[in-house]
Scaffold this motif. Structure first.
Motif, PDB file in Angstrom:
ATOM      1  N   VAL A  37       0.859  -1.182   0.000  1.00 47.41           N
ATOM      2  CA  VAL A  37       0.000   0.000   0.000  1.00 47.41           C
ATOM      3  C   VAL A  37       0.895   1.233   0.000  1.00 47.41           C
ATOM      4  O   VAL A  37       1.763   1.387   0.863  1.00 47.41           O
ATOM      5  CB  VAL A  37      -0.947   0.000   1.224  1.00 47.41           C
ATOM      6  N   LEU A  38       0.711   2.075  -1.021  1.00 43.88           N
ATOM      7  CA  LEU A  38       1.488   3.309  -1.140  1.00 43.88           C
ATOM      8  C   LEU A  38       0.518   4.467  -0.953  1.00 43.88           C
ATOM      9  O   LEU A  38      -0.333   4.707  -1.810  1.00 43.88           O
ATOM     10  CB  LEU A  38       2.158   3.387  -2.514  1.00 43.88           C
ATOM     11  N   TYR A 136      -9.448   5.972  -3.159  1.00 46.72           N
ATOM     12  CA  TYR A 136     -10.510   6.981  -3.255  1.00 46.72           C
ATOM     13  C   TYR A 136     -11.877   6.317  -3.415  1.00 46.72           C
ATOM     14  O   TYR A 136     -12.863   6.770  -2.850  1.00 46.72           O
ATOM     15  CB  TYR A 136     -10.246   7.936  -4.430  1.00 46.72           C
ATOM     16  N   LEU A 137     -11.909   5.235  -4.206  1.00 40.69           N
ATOM     17  CA  LEU A 137     -13.183   4.547  -4.457  1.00 40.69           C
ATOM     18  C   LEU A 137     -13.708   3.907  -3.173  1.00 40.69           C
ATOM     19  O   LEU A 137     -14.913   3.810  -2.966  1.00 40.69           O
ATOM     20  CB  LEU A 137     -13.010   3.478  -5.543  1.00 40.69           C
ATOM     21  N   LEU A 138     -12.772   3.486  -2.328  1.00 44.18           N
ATOM     22  CA  LEU A 138     -13.174   2.889  -1.044  1.00 44.18           C
ATOM     23  C   LEU A 138     -13.595   3.993  -0.082  1.00 44.18           C
ATOM     24  O   LEU A 138     -14.617   3.887   0.593  1.00 44.18           O
ATOM     25  CB  LEU A 138     -12.012   2.088  -0.447  1.00 44.18           C
ATOM     26  N   ASN A 139     -12.806   5.077  -0.051  1.00 45.19           N
ATOM     27  CA  ASN A 139     -13.086   6.147   0.921  1.00 45.19           C
ATOM     28  C   ASN A 139     -14.377   6.906   0.598  1.00 45.19           C
ATOM     29  O   ASN A 139     -15.064   7.362   1.502  1.00 45.19           O
ATOM     30  CB  ASN A 139     -11.902   7.115   1.005  1.00 45.19           C
ATOM     31  N   TYR A 140     -14.703   7.036  -0.692  1.00 48.90           N
ATOM     32  CA  TYR A 140     -15.958   7.698  -1.069  1.00 48.90           C
ATOM     33  C   TYR A 140     -17.146   6.749  -0.974  1.00 48.90           C
ATOM     34  O   TYR A 140     -18.287   7.160  -1.194  1.00 48.90           O
ATOM     35  CB  TYR A 140     -15.881   8.246  -2.501  1.00 48.90           C
ATOM     36  N   GLY A 141     -16.867   5.462  -0.729  1.00 49.72           N
ATOM     37  CA  GLY A 141     -17.946   4.484  -0.644  1.00 49.72           C
ATOM     38  C   GLY A 141     -18.497   4.088  -2.010  1.00 49.72           C
ATOM     39  O   GLY A 141     -19.603   3.563  -2.116  1.00 49.72           O
ATOM     40  N   SER A 169      -7.170   3.299   4.370  1.00 42.31           N
ATOM     41  CA  SER A 169      -7.842   3.022   5.650  1.00 42.31           C
ATOM     42  C   SER A 169      -6.971   2.122   6.529  1.00 42.31           C
ATOM     43  O   SER A 169      -6.049   1.456   6.045  1.00 42.31           O
ATOM     44  CB  SER A 169      -9.170   2.319   5.385  1.00 42.31           C
ATOM     45  N   ASP A 170      -7.298   2.093   7.810  1.00 43.73           N
ATOM     46  CA  ASP A 170      -6.571   1.221   8.734  1.00 43.73           C
ATOM     47  C   ASP A 170      -6.741  -0.248   8.345  1.00 43.73           C
ATOM     48  O   ASP A 170      -5.798  -1.031   8.467  1.00 43.73           O
ATOM     49  CB  ASP A 170      -7.059   1.437  10.172  1.00 43.73           C
TER      50      ASP A 170
END
Ligand code: ATP
Ligand code: MG
Length: 201
Positions: A37-38, A136-141, A169-170
């Motif tokens: 993960v970068l 971004y796709l994960l964080n924006y849902g 994310s963690d």
């Protein structure tokens, strides 16, 4: 202290250091597909991922790249790696979310892109899969994070995956074997320098 004393001390110190390094290299004998993960706000996430693409291709490995979010197809990386026989390059974005300004469309685009990634993550013939700007796709849902992390976790045993993007994310960091958080110390953009071919695209 004479020069001879300094040289002797240096040699002893280096011999001790070599013993420690050799022992730690000997301890690292396992092989497996890694998740890297970068993340972070600094420059160098995607370009580091593409550096690994070059390395892998140099070893004759098969590489799949999914570029989420971005829609530009005039980048140096695509022009170069897209031509390589063992590299499959997909630009799966529709532009940044503040450009599209359409959540439903962003979700549909993300799901179409994820289908391409999913195909690679279930195909052991890909030795390295790069999921560029996936965070971004994960964080924006836009994508279901649990489903994505499960798919990454269930990939073929020897397959390497690189995920890039800010604010990983963690849970993604926990799943990863290697995490680099790149700090933004300085960026030429803030001095008014536009994106430079060969450096930024
Ligand atoms: P690169 O693709 O150059 O390795 P990156 O993947 O780390 O960058 P992104 O957030 O994906 O960073 O941004 C891509 C583009 O934005 C590149 O042109 C990059 O130079 C630029 N950029 C990266 N970090 C910053 C920053 N902190 N401030 C301004 N521009 C940035
Ligand atoms: Mg990037």
């Amino acid at each position: 202290m004479t020069d001879t004393d300094k040289n002797t001390r240096h040699q002893l110190r280096m011999a001790r250091k070599k013993a420690i390094i050799d022992a730690s290299i000997a301890r690292a004998y396992q092989e497996k597909g890694l998740l890297l993960v970068l993340t972070g706000n600094g420059k160098g996430k995607s370009s580091s991922a593409f550096g690994m693409v070059g390395r892998a291709l140099g070893h004759g490995m098969k590489v799949g790249v999914c570029q989420f979010l971005k829609s530009r197809t005039d980048t140096g990386e695509e022009a170069f790696f897209g031509k390589q026989a063992r590299c499959e390059w997909h630009v799966l974005g529709d532009g940044f979310t503040w450009e599209t300004q359409n959540r439903a469309k962003d979700i549909a685009t993300s799901e179409r892109g994820w289908a391409v990634a999913q195909r690679m993550l279930t195909d052991a013939s890909y030795d390295l899969v790069v999921l560029d700007e996936l965070t971004y796709l994960l964080n924006y849902g836009y994508l279901d994070a649990d489903q994505v992390l499960d798919a990454i976790g269930a990939r073929p045993l020897m397959q390497h995956v690189v995920v890039t993007g800010r604010a990983a994310s963690d849970t993604l960091r926990d799943l990863a074997d290697t995490v680099s958080d790149i700090a933004d110390v300085k960026h030429a953009y803030r001095d008014g320098i536009k994106a430079q071919p060969g450096i930024d695209l």
